[in-house]
Design an enzyme around this catalytic site. Structure first.
Site, mmCIF file in Angstrom:
data_model
loop_
_atom_site.group_PDB
_atom_site.id
_atom_site.type_symbol
_atom_site.label_atom_id
_atom_site.label_comp_id
_atom_site.label_asym_id
_atom_site.label_seq_id
_atom_site.Cartn_x
_atom_site.Cartn_y
_atom_site.Cartn_z
ATOM 1 N N CYS A 15 -4.169 -3.459 3.511
ATOM 2 C CA CYS A 15 -2.828 -3.902 3.753
ATOM 3 C C CYS A 15 -2.484 -4.679 2.188
ATOM 4 O O CYS A 15 -3.402 -4.489 1.444
ATOM 5 C CB CYS A 15 -2.566 -5.203 4.800
ATOM 6 S SG CYS A 15 -3.659 -6.462 4.746
ATOM 7 N N CYS A 89 1.418 -1.248 3.425
ATOM 8 C CA CYS A 89 0.981 -1.279 1.932
ATOM 9 C C CYS A 89 1.975 -0.306 1.318
ATOM 10 O O CYS A 89 1.883 -0.114 0.299
ATOM 11 C CB CYS A 89 -0.387 -1.236 1.593
ATOM 12 S SG CYS A 89 -1.143 0.512 1.941
ATOM 13 N N CYS A 93 -1.370 3.223 -1.450
ATOM 14 C CA CYS A 93 -2.728 3.808 -0.993
ATOM 15 C C CYS A 93 -2.722 5.181 -1.343
ATOM 16 O O CYS A 93 -2.018 6.004 -1.112
ATOM 17 C CB CYS A 93 -2.963 3.516 0.507
ATOM 18 S SG CYS A 93 -4.417 4.062 0.997
#
Length: 144
Positions: A15, A89, A93
């Protein structure tokens, strides 16, 4: 999910701040799967400390995350994980072929009190129980 017999599946929770959702998810998976899964968590922009309301909510269920520290998301952490679970997020990522990616839509506990964090904690537990059943089911008890 493991690539070879005897290899534990590994899960990375991501996150933004690695201070709430991902910390609670990692703690639940560690607690519920015991030693059957390798667990990591990280954030794209880690906070200074774990959210006190998340610490309090997890303590209510007997899980202590007070010593955890938010960690920065690294390419290596993603590469070393079989499953990468993101929690708000966005596109930060890194994506690698052959990895499994899940995005769990969970409310952000940042700035919330423990009363608001409890339902998030409980929703994460339910998601973790489903994940364990899929990637690391308990071995059947031997019958005599």
């Amino acid at each position: 999910m493991p690539e070879s017999p005897g290899t534990k599946p590994s899960v990375l929770f991501v996150c933004v701040h690695n201070a709430g959702r991902s910390q609670m998810a990692a703690a639940w998976l560690t607690h519920l799967a015991e030693d059957r899964v390798e667990v990591r968590s990280a954030g794209s922009d880690p906070g200074e400390r774990v959210n006190p309301a998340a610490v309090a909510a997890m303590a209510e269920v007997g899980i202590d995350i007070s010593a955890e520290v938010p960690k920065i998301l690294t390419v290596d952490a993603v590469k070393e994980s079989d499953v990468c679970i993101t929690m708000g997020c966005g596109d930060t990522c890194p994506v690698f072929p052959g990895k499994r990616y899940l995005d769990w839509k969970l409310d952000d506990p940042a700035g919330q009190g423990v009363d608001a964090v409890r339902p998030i904690r409980d929703e994460i537990k339910t998601l973790i129980e489903g994940l364990i059943a899929e990637i690391a089911p308990a071995k059947p008890e031997a019958t005599a």
